[in-house]
Design a protein around this motif. Structure first.
Motif, PDB file in Angstrom:
ATOM      1  N   LEU A   1      -1.464   6.682  -0.434  1.00 39.51           N
ATOM      2  CA  LEU A   1      -2.083   6.961  -1.720  1.00 39.51           C
ATOM      3  C   LEU A   1      -3.064   8.132  -1.859  1.00 39.51           C
ATOM      4  O   LEU A   1      -2.802   8.995  -2.682  1.00 39.51           O
TER       5      LEU A   1
ATOM      6  N   ILE B   1      -0.124   1.269  -1.090  1.00 38.60           N
ATOM      7  CA  ILE B   1      -1.200   1.062  -0.129  1.00 38.60           C
ATOM      8  C   ILE B   1      -0.898  -0.240   0.610  1.00 38.60           C
ATOM      9  O   ILE B   1      -0.001  -0.978   0.222  1.00 38.60           O
ATOM     10  N   GLY B   2      -1.642  -0.505   1.674  1.00 39.01           N
ATOM     11  CA  GLY B   2      -1.380  -1.658   2.519  1.00 39.01           C
ATOM     12  C   GLY B   2      -1.263  -2.961   1.740  1.00 39.01           C
ATOM     13  O   GLY B   2      -0.454  -3.815   2.072  1.00 39.01           O
ATOM     14  N   LEU B   3      -2.080  -3.087   0.678  1.00 42.15           N
ATOM     15  CA  LEU B   3      -2.094  -4.308  -0.116  1.00 42.15           C
ATOM     16  C   LEU B   3      -0.736  -4.658  -0.714  1.00 42.15           C
ATOM     17  O   LEU B   3      -0.427  -5.814  -0.936  1.00 42.15           O
ATOM     18  N   ASP B   4       0.082  -3.631  -0.989  1.00 42.82           N
ATOM     19  CA  ASP B   4       1.322  -3.866  -1.712  1.00 42.82           C
ATOM     20  C   ASP B   4       2.368  -4.572  -0.872  1.00 42.82           C
ATOM     21  O   ASP B   4       3.237  -5.247  -1.403  1.00 42.82           O
TER      22      ASP B   4
ATOM     23  N   ARG C   1       5.601   3.325  -8.395  1.00 39.77           N
ATOM     24  CA  ARG C   1       4.668   3.044  -7.301  1.00 39.77           C
ATOM     25  C   ARG C   1       5.145   3.695  -6.008  1.00 39.77           C
ATOM     26  O   ARG C   1       4.354   4.157  -5.196  1.00 39.77           O
TER      27      ARG C   1
ATOM     28  N   ILE D   1      -2.319  11.907  -4.460  1.00 47.32           N
ATOM     29  CA  ILE D   1      -3.205  12.386  -5.531  1.00 47.32           C
ATOM     30  C   ILE D   1      -3.633  13.818  -5.253  1.00 47.32           C
ATOM     31  O   ILE D   1      -3.654  14.662  -6.149  1.00 47.32           O
TER      32      ILE D   1
END
Lengths: 266, 290
Positions: A79, A55-58, A49, A83
């Motif tokens: 993120l 991402i902010g959620l993590d 990861r 990609i």
């Protein structure tokens, strides 16, 4: 041989206080399959990861060390950008959109406008790799078996045109016969493209079947690395951390006990 | 027969408002409690447009539709964007605050008195006889047509276009969507824009049929049970939920007591929350709602 990815002394902290990685060092050689082995909670997923971008959620952050990709420092890159650089992750859980059909799962993946117009051709390319998916194309992904989901997840990751594919737990929870099929498909994909793969595994057998080089992660640090044929014969690793196929798994409890005693002696 | 016509018209209104709740909830799990205010803001935009820019009804309505798109986009970009990745409760409370602010601002700008929008844009809201005994107003007829077109358009968009698929995908698994290179901000902005657009359309049409004042934002609250009965993340569900609420409301007004009209949607809301909290067509496992 050049390295596509080089991770040095990587430290990751969750929620500003819980440190999951304590200085991980690993490399992925260009065009090769590299395995990252280790038990539950060793930090394998966190490593992936961190490379593919949080991402902010993590609520996680790289606090030390760096990640170099094709010679460029990409530490802490978020993120969508990773990609676009060609680093694509196949996550461990929730790897397909269950409310979308198989074809939609491939189609929904973000591509450029030009690729967007000939997505049907892209879809067919994926179906060449995974013929089983072609028959399921109009089925909702939520109705697929675990093995089919894994194939679809790898397929949709391939649509992102990766240079470096990160796969989190290829074989976890899948029937051995399906694992064999996926291994064969991955070998085929690897032979046809110049894709570099970093594979996270709990099963040494699967890792050795695919990878040419391996790292063993324990408690947030790389404890051992080497070419897979060397690791394969490293008796200590086989017994203590990885299990040796079916015979090793049968001794799981004994191994765990021995491991605990060994730690107590240290 | 007149009752049936009334049910269809009220269903269309609730359905058009409810699809705004559904769109935002479906992609971001956020309940937009300012939807009623945004809806009325759409109608007030028509007042402003007709007074200041164009007096032709069609031009004014088209301009209002464009302004409502700008409003929806601004709400996301200026306010809700910062809430992405925050707990859902924070986002929902932000929409509550937005609703109160909008309500206050609308009273300040346009005053608390009722305005007759139809007269302002010289819209002739004539009563049309469908059969000998059934009559509906022109605005109500437009409402039914627009709701039908909006639902058709939205369903086609969600299932046939790539951005529609991305909206569905992001709603199902936002993390995976990000891991597949889908720009979540674009998806959320799209949902807010479509939601505000459809809401404003409902606001415009319902105020053309009567008059406009700030308290009509309560229609947004009455349509919320419609969305919830259907399941909050299902468009066809919202349509059916709107039908259930509208039918009960019209029948109870006609046969029991007109005073019940404001109570019925919430009685249904409580009933469905007890019996089937995920709604008729909603996704069952997600019940950590705010």
């Amino acid at each position: 041989m050049t390295d596509i990815l080089e991770v040095t002394e990587l430290e990751v902290t969750y929620q500003r206080s819980i440190r999951a990685l304590h200085g991980v060092n690993l490399r992925v050689a260009k065009g090769q399959i590299t395995a990252l082995l280790g038990a539950n909670g060793a930090g394998k997923s966190t490593t992936l990861r961190a490379i593919s971008g949080f991402i902010g959620l993590d609520n996680a952050r790289v606090t030390a060390g760096n990640v170099r990709y094709l010679g460029e420092d990409i530490t802490g890159l978020q993120l969508p950008k990773t990609i676009h650089k060609g680093i694509v992750l196949v996550p461990e859980r929730d790897k397909v959109f269950t409310n979308l059909t198989v074809a939609e799962n491939l189609e929904v993946v973000s591509t450029t406008r030009a690729e967007g117009s000939n997505w049907r051709q892209i879809e067919e390319e994926i179906f060449v790799y995974f013929p089983r998916l072609a028959k399921l194309r109009n089925k909702p992904a939520g109705l697929l078996s675990g093995g089919e989901r894994q194939m679809l997840a790898i397929g949709s990751a391939l649509v992102c045109k990766p240079n470096l594919l990160l796969i989190d737990e290829l074989s976890l929870g899948l029937a051995p016969v399906i694992v064999d099929e996926i291994i064969e498909r991955l070998r085929d994909i690897h032979a046809r493209t110049d894709l570099s793969i970093l594979l996270v595994e709990q099963s040494a057998a699967v890792a050795f079947a695919l990878a040419s080089y391996g790292f063993v992660l324990e408690n947030g640090k790389v404890e051992l690395e080497g070419a897979t044929q060397d690791l394969r014969t490293n008796q200590k690793i086989l017994e203590l951390y990885l299990g040796t196929g079916s015979a090793g798994r049968a001794d799981y409890l004994a191994n765990a006990r021995r491991r605990r005693e060994e730690r107590a002696n240290v | 027969m007149q009752i049936l016509a009334n049910i269809v018209v009220l269903t269309s209104l609730y359905a058009l408002v409810a699809c705004g709740y559904v769109l935002v909830y479906k992609v971001s799990r956020v309940l937009n409690l300012a939807h009623g205010e945004l809806m009325i803001l759409g109608a007030y935009l028509l007042v402003a447009t007709s007074a200041g820019i164009a007096s032709d009804p069609l031009v004014a309505i088209a301009l209002t539709a464009m302004f409502s798109i700008v409003v929806g986009l601004s709400v996301y970009l200026l306010l809700m964007r910062k809430m992405t990745g925050q707990p859902v409760l924070a986002a929902v409370l932000t929409t509550v605050a937005l609703g109160i602010l909008l309500r206050g601002a609308m009273v300040l700008i346009w005053g608390p008195q009722q305005l007759n929008v139809g007269a302002m844009i010289s819209f002739d809201n004539a009563s049309i006889a469908l059969t000998d005994s059934v009559r509906v107003s022109t605005a109500a007829l437009w409402l039914v047509v627009c709701t039908f077109l909006v639902y058709l358009g939205l369903l086609a968009f969600l299932h046939m276009s790539r951005w529609g698929m991305r909206m569905r995908a992001s709603g199902q698994n936002a993390l995976l969507a990000a891991q597949r290179g889908i720009n979540l901000h674009t998806v959320y902005a799209l949902a807010w824009t479509l939601s505000t657009f459809s809401g404003s359309l409902a606001g415009v049409l319902v105020t053309l049929d009567s008059r406009i004042d700030v308290n009509m934002a309560v229609i947004g609250l009455k349509a919320f049970p419609a969305a919830l009965v259907g399941g909050l993340d299902s468009l066809p569900g919202a349509l059916i939920g709107a039908g259930v609420i509208a039918a009960l409301e019209v029948l109870l007004i006609h046969y029991v007591n007109p005073l019940l009209s404001d109570v019925v949607p919430f009685l249904v809301l409580i009933a469905i929350l007890i019996v089937r909290p995920w709604g008729l067509y909603g996704t069952k496992e997600e019940l950590n709602r705010v």
